[in-house]
Design a protein around this motif. Structure first.
Motif, short mmCIF file in Angstrom:
data_model
loop_
_atom_site.label_atom_id
_atom_site.label_comp_id
_atom_site.label_asym_id
_atom_site.label_seq_id
_atom_site.Cartn_x
_atom_site.Cartn_y
_atom_site.Cartn_z
N ASN A 23 2.40 20.21 44.37
CA ASN A 23 2.05 21.33 45.25
C ASN A 23 0.60 21.78 45.17
O ASN A 23 0.20 22.68 45.90
CB ASN A 23 2.95 22.54 44.94
CG ASN A 23 4.40 22.30 45.32
OD1 ASN A 23 4.68 21.58 46.27
ND2 ASN A 23 5.32 22.88 44.57
N ASP A 47 -1.98 38.07 48.35
CA ASP A 47 -1.58 36.77 48.91
C ASP A 47 -1.83 35.65 47.91
O ASP A 47 -1.00 34.75 47.74
CB ASP A 47 -2.34 36.49 50.20
CG ASP A 47 -1.82 37.29 51.39
OD1 ASP A 47 -0.73 37.87 51.26
OD2 ASP A 47 -2.51 37.34 52.42
N ASN A 50 0.77 35.86 45.06
CA ASN A 50 2.09 35.47 45.53
C ASN A 50 2.17 33.98 45.84
O ASN A 50 3.22 33.35 45.61
CB ASN A 50 2.48 36.29 46.75
CG ASN A 50 2.89 37.71 46.40
OD1 ASN A 50 3.63 37.94 45.46
ND2 ASN A 50 2.38 38.68 47.15
N LEU A 51 1.10 33.41 46.35
CA LEU A 51 1.08 31.97 46.62
C LEU A 51 1.20 31.17 45.33
O LEU A 51 1.94 30.18 45.26
CB LEU A 51 -0.20 31.59 47.37
CG LEU A 51 -0.24 31.90 48.86
CD1 LEU A 51 -1.66 31.73 49.41
CD2 LEU A 51 0.73 31.00 49.63
N LYS A 53 2.54 32.23 42.55
CA LYS A 53 3.90 32.47 42.05
C LYS A 53 4.91 31.58 42.79
O LYS A 53 5.76 30.94 42.16
CB LYS A 53 4.28 33.94 42.26
CG LYS A 53 5.67 34.33 41.73
CD LYS A 53 5.66 34.49 40.25
CE LYS A 53 6.91 35.20 39.74
NZ LYS A 53 8.17 34.47 39.96
N ASP A 54 4.81 31.53 44.11
CA ASP A 54 5.77 30.76 44.91
C ASP A 54 5.67 29.26 44.63
O ASP A 54 6.67 28.55 44.64
CB ASP A 54 5.54 31.02 46.40
CG ASP A 54 5.91 32.44 46.80
OD1 ASP A 54 6.64 33.10 46.02
OD2 ASP A 54 5.46 32.90 47.86
N HIS A 55 4.44 28.77 44.39
CA HIS A 55 4.24 27.33 44.24
C HIS A 55 4.47 26.83 42.81
O HIS A 55 4.76 25.66 42.61
CB HIS A 55 2.83 26.94 44.69
CG HIS A 55 2.70 26.81 46.18
ND1 HIS A 55 2.77 27.89 47.03
CD2 HIS A 55 2.54 25.72 46.98
CE1 HIS A 55 2.64 27.48 48.29
NE2 HIS A 55 2.51 26.17 48.28
N LYS A 57 6.36 28.83 40.30
CA LYS A 57 7.57 29.43 39.74
C LYS A 57 7.35 29.96 38.32
O LYS A 57 8.31 30.16 37.56
CB LYS A 57 8.73 28.42 39.73
CG LYS A 57 8.99 27.74 41.06
CD LYS A 57 9.25 28.72 42.17
CE LYS A 57 9.50 28.02 43.48
NZ LYS A 57 9.65 28.97 44.61
#
Length: 252
Positions: A23, A47, A50-51, A53-55, A57
């Protein structure tokens, strides 16, 4: 590569390493897109966090940004509220400062490992510090056991007490000026590798440039608004002067 790092890398969960590897290009692309389209500084930082964190985990991620002499949390996700409230400020004052009525402290110091990284106080020769000054460990418990009681007393140890084992603290710099810090904590052990940390160091260089650009844009916008206000004020004064000239206001 030193012995400790060989041991930790050998135990790294392949799934997380693969997730980041797969990723990382997409993450960079999305962060660059956010930088280009964002018109709000606060939203840009949220942003970015959060990006990541989302990518990845990773359990908890935050960005600290410089504010006067301190580096409080600007945005965080995954950390308990009590943790963010308690650990936001890094300021550590000397006893002399506690009795300084002027409010100006000459002995400002930043506490814990975050403060040491931000102030570049740790030798690059330490096994847990990279050549670019980032701190990382795959087991905070094991790392603390390597220090003396006196050394441990210099740290708050809240990350370890909160159960975080894998910790990465990566400075955000613009040239030689440290403007912030990316903090990534996880309760699992052995989630980082040198390659992963190096990737986030590169990413933080881009984040630093983005922050610099956004700050300059805001400065330019503010200057433009000020000039616009001054022009409108001058125009209003000119109209008032023209209006006054139409009337004879002398005593006669």
């Amino acid at each position: 590569m030193n012995k400790i790092k060989k041991e930790t890398i050998a135990d790294v969960p392949v799934d997380l390493v693969n997730v980041i590897e797969l990723n990382k290009q997409e993450l960079i692309s999305k962060i660059l897109h956010a930088i280009n389209v964002s018109k709000n500084f606060e939203k840009l930082i949220s942003d970015i966090v959060n990006l990541i964190k989302d990518h990845t985990k990773i359990n908890a991620i935050a960005i600290r940004l410089k504010k006067e002499e301190d580096y409080p949390y600007f945005y965080s996700v995954g950390f308990p509220k009590y943790f963010v409230k308690r650990e936001s400020s890094l300021l550590e004052k000397s006893e002399e400062d506690l009795f300084d009525n002027s409010g100006l402290c000459d002995h400002i110091n930043l506490s814990c490992m975050c403060g040491m990284v931000l102030q570049n106080k740790i030798s690059r020769s330490e096994k847990f510090i990279t050549s670019r000054g980032s701190f990382w460990t795959n087991s905070s418990t094991r790392l603390l056991m390597q220090f003396s009681k006196e050394q441990v007393s210099k740290f708050r140890n809240e990350c370890n007490r909160a159960g975080y084992e894998s910790i990465a603290l990566i400075p955000i710099r613009v040239n030689e000026d440290t403007i912030g810090l990316l903090q990534m904590n996880d309760k699992r052990k052995n989630i980082y590798t040198e390659e992963v940390i190096n990737y986030f160091e590169d990413l933080c260089e881009s984040i630093g440039l983005a922050i610099q650009i956004k700050n300059r844009e805001e400065e330019l916008t503010n200057k433009t608004k000020q000039l616009d206000y001054e022009n409108k004020l001058l125009n209003s004064l000119y109209k008032i002067n023209q209006l006054l000239n139409r009337f004879d206001l002398s005593d006669d």
